[in-house]
Motif scaffolding. Structure first.
Motif, short mmCIF file in Angstrom:
data_model
loop_
_atom_site.label_atom_id
_atom_site.label_comp_id
_atom_site.label_asym_id
_atom_site.label_seq_id
_atom_site.Cartn_x
_atom_site.Cartn_y
_atom_site.Cartn_z
N LYS A 15 0.83 -1.20 0.00
CA LYS A 15 0.00 0.00 0.00
C LYS A 15 0.87 1.26 0.00
CE LYS A 15 -3.96 -2.25 0.43
NZ LYS A 15 -5.00 -2.23 -0.61
N LEU A 16 0.36 2.30 -0.67
CA LEU A 16 1.03 3.59 -0.65
C LEU A 16 0.94 4.19 0.75
CD1 LEU A 16 -0.31 5.12 -3.99
CD2 LEU A 16 1.95 4.12 -3.60
N GLY A 17 2.03 4.86 1.18
CA GLY A 17 2.05 5.41 2.53
C GLY A 17 2.37 6.89 2.54
N SER A 18 3.03 7.34 3.60
CA SER A 18 3.29 8.76 3.80
C SER A 18 4.65 9.19 3.29
CB SER A 18 3.16 9.10 5.29
OG SER A 18 4.06 8.31 6.06
N GLY A 19 5.39 8.27 2.67
CA GLY A 19 6.70 8.62 2.15
C GLY A 19 6.60 9.43 0.87
N PRO A 20 7.74 9.96 0.38
CA PRO A 20 7.73 10.73 -0.88
C PRO A 20 7.10 9.93 -2.01
CG PRO A 20 9.86 10.92 0.21
CD PRO A 20 9.09 9.88 0.97
N VAL A 21 6.30 10.60 -2.83
CA VAL A 21 5.49 9.90 -3.83
C VAL A 21 6.33 9.08 -4.79
CG1 VAL A 21 5.40 11.97 -5.31
CG2 VAL A 21 3.67 10.18 -5.55
N LYS A 22 7.46 9.61 -5.26
CA LYS A 22 8.26 8.85 -6.23
C LYS A 22 8.78 7.56 -5.61
CE LYS A 22 12.49 9.12 -9.01
NZ LYS A 22 13.57 10.01 -9.50
N GLN A 23 9.28 7.65 -4.40
CA GLN A 23 9.80 6.47 -3.71
C GLN A 23 8.71 5.42 -3.52
OE1 GLN A 23 11.87 7.35 0.04
NE2 GLN A 23 10.84 5.60 0.96
N GLU A 24 7.54 5.86 -3.09
CA GLU A 24 6.44 4.93 -2.85
C GLU A 24 5.92 4.32 -4.14
OE1 GLU A 24 4.53 4.30 0.10
OE2 GLU A 24 5.95 5.30 1.41
N VAL A 25 5.85 5.12 -5.20
CA VAL A 25 5.36 4.61 -6.49
C VAL A 25 6.34 3.60 -7.07
CG1 VAL A 25 4.94 5.25 -8.89
CG2 VAL A 25 3.89 6.56 -7.06
N LEU A 26 7.64 3.85 -6.94
CA LEU A 26 8.63 2.88 -7.42
C LEU A 26 8.46 1.53 -6.72
CD1 LEU A 26 11.87 5.01 -7.83
CD2 LEU A 26 10.95 3.43 -9.54
N ALA A 27 8.22 1.57 -5.41
CA ALA A 27 8.02 0.33 -4.66
C ALA A 27 6.74 -0.38 -5.10
CB ALA A 27 7.96 0.62 -3.15
N ALA A 28 5.69 0.40 -5.35
CA ALA A 28 4.41 -0.20 -5.79
C ALA A 28 4.52 -0.77 -7.20
CB ALA A 28 3.30 0.84 -5.72
N ILE A 29 5.23 -0.06 -8.07
CA ILE A 29 5.44 -0.57 -9.43
C ILE A 29 6.23 -1.87 -9.39
CG2 ILE A 29 6.70 -0.14 -11.59
CD1 ILE A 29 5.79 2.76 -11.44
N ALA A 30 7.22 -1.95 -8.49
CA ALA A 30 8.00 -3.18 -8.35
C ALA A 30 7.10 -4.35 -7.95
CB ALA A 30 9.11 -2.99 -7.31
N LEU A 31 6.20 -4.10 -7.00
CA LEU A 31 5.29 -5.16 -6.53
C LEU A 31 4.35 -5.61 -7.64
CD1 LEU A 31 3.96 -6.86 -4.28
CD2 LEU A 31 2.54 -4.87 -3.75
N HIS A 32 3.67 -4.65 -8.27
CA HIS A 32 2.68 -5.02 -9.29
C HIS A 32 3.36 -5.46 -10.59
CE1 HIS A 32 -0.92 -4.00 -7.03
NE2 HIS A 32 -0.22 -3.01 -6.52
#
Length: 452
Positions: free
Chosen positions: A217-234
């Motif tokens: 899930k997306l959290g409170s971290g910087p958007v680029k960092q969080e999106v990179l992690a989410a893209i990696a998962l999906h």
């Protein structure tokens, strides 16, 4: 010499024919440093305690004969691994003899000695033997090593073949490595090998790795960092679906494929990049949507045909629908066989990595994007993006936005069915000279006009 470093590498699968094609690509050939080719036989033995204390600490420990008269002991600690890209701490200790040594890693940066985890000693788990050919790559802003491995993993009588390539970043920006892989994947069938040799060896021993699962899930971290992690998962899920597709396509897999494509598209929008611009994206998404529409037509036609069986008698539309569905399935399976999902994942990851940095929190960026999409009236794509992005977020706000979007999407889809399905039917029947086919099509379109 003792060294501490973070190993960043891509692990990929490519067959022998396509390996030759890869090496002959203009930009790859230009990057290979002259006279850098080396060939060695590497023999690596992996060890752990009886109760797998190393693995439980996230450690892989090996002793390697480097094929040049020297040996070393190595500790690797997993940092993150997705879509074949791994980042992990690697600590190397030169050995005078090819025997396991458990002390000496604390001062390298591990913080403790392996002997503290192994008071009763260690056991050999499995052995990895490979013939490795390496080249040094001089890239624009980075240097990397391309390693081609052929060999096997052996655990007792159990073996697993190794045919893979690794591209390890030696110095420079990780983004250069991602861009390089994306360029290759757009021209050569590549498949990400998400499992390390260590994890594959454990599997041969009947041991399941305890690798940490990625944040979902997306959290409170910087958007680029969080999106990179989410893209990696999906992206990982999409690559799993690519492998599954090669064996066959059912409705469950098709639904999951469309869901992951939409999720990646919505995530990309958060950092102002477009998934649609990735190589193969539009072709794959179009085939998925066409199949989805054809399945809807097929289901409705089966009901109409059953209801009017006495009047219609013999029908021919079903064969046309079956043929059209098979054609779209073949298209998707060919994309999977060519590794084109891999190209999408690396291209999207590359674009995300090079997106502009922002201090905006991912949750706040998601809220702002949902409001923007909510303002786009009668836009099915925007409604689908709302639903997809909400799956990556927590909280009632996103759940309510998704529920409202689903209702609007259903209404818009029903309005679009008559035009979309009628056009699709006309396209698949255009080459037919059968009066029965056109009669069936007329019955179907007439029902759509009356119903919707």
């Amino acid at each position: 010499m003792m060294a501490k470093n973070t190993e960043i590498e891509l692990k990929l699968l490519v067959d022998k024919h396509n390996l030759k094609k890869l090496l002959s690509l203009d930009f790859v050939a230009a990057a290979i440093r002259p006279d850098s080719c080396q060939k060695r036989r590497l023999v690596s033995s992996y060890y752990d305690t009886q109760d797998m204390a190393f693995m439980r600490q996230g450690i892989a420990y090996r002793v390697r004969d480097k094929g040049d008269g020297t040996s070393e002991a190595t500790v690797k600690t997993s940092i993150k691994n997705s879509a074949g890209l791994s980042e992990r701490l690697e600590l190397n200790l030169p050995l005078a003899r090819k025997r396991p040594v458990l002390d000496g890693f604390a001062e390298l940066g591990l913080g403790y000695e392996l002997s503290e985890l192994a008071p009763n000693g260690i056991n050999k788990l499995f052995t990895v033997t490979v013939q490795r050919t390496t080249y040094i790559l001089d890239l624009d802003g980075a240097a990397a090593e391309l390693a081609i491995d052929h060999g096997k993993i052996a655990a007792g009588k159990e073996t697993d073949k190794i045919d893979e390539i690794e591209i390890e970043l030696l110095e420079g920006d990780k983004g250069v490595l991602l861009n390089f892989a994306a360029q290759i994947a757009a021209q050569v069938p590549l498949f990400a090998e998400k499992r390390s040799k260590f994890v594959r060896g454990l599997a041969l021993c009947g041991i399941q790795s305890n690798a940490a699962s990625a944040k979902s899930k997306l959290g409170s971290g910087p958007v680029k960092q969080e999106v990179l992690a989410a893209i990696a998962l999906h992206g990982d899920i999409l690559l799993d679906l690519q492998q599954k597709l090669q064996a066959g396509l059912d409705k469950k897999t098709l639904k999951a494929l469309r869901r992951e494509l939409l999720t990646l598209r919505s995530l990309a929008a958060l950092i102002d990049i477009s998934a649609d611009e990735c190589e193969f994206w539009q072709e794959i998404f179009a085939a998925v949507d066409t199949m989805r529409n054809l399945q809807g037509i097929q289901l409705l036609w089966e009901r109409l045909n059953q209801a009017g069986k006495e009047i219609l008698g013999r029908t021919s539309l079903q064969k046309k629908l079956d043929s059209a569905l098979q054609n779209e399935e073949n298209i998707l399976q060919e994309h999977a066989a060519q590794g084109n999902f891999t190209a999408i994942v690396y291209s999207l990851t590359d674009k995300a990595y090079h997106a502009a940095d922002s201090e905006i929190a991912a949750e706040d960026a998601a809220r702002a994007m949902l409001k923007k999409w909510q303002q786009q009236e009668n836009n099915i794509a925007a409604l689908e993006n709302i639903c997809a992005l909400a799956r990556c977020c927590t909280g009632k706000y996103f759940a309510k936005a998704a529920e409202a979007a689903k209702k609007q999407r259903r209404q818009l889809e029903q309005q679009a069915w008559r035009a979309n399905w009628s056009k699709l039917l006309q396209d698949i029947c255009a080459d037919s000279s059968s009066k029965i086919v056109y009669r069936d099509m007329g019955v179907f379109i007439g029902f759509l006009m009356a119903k919707f």
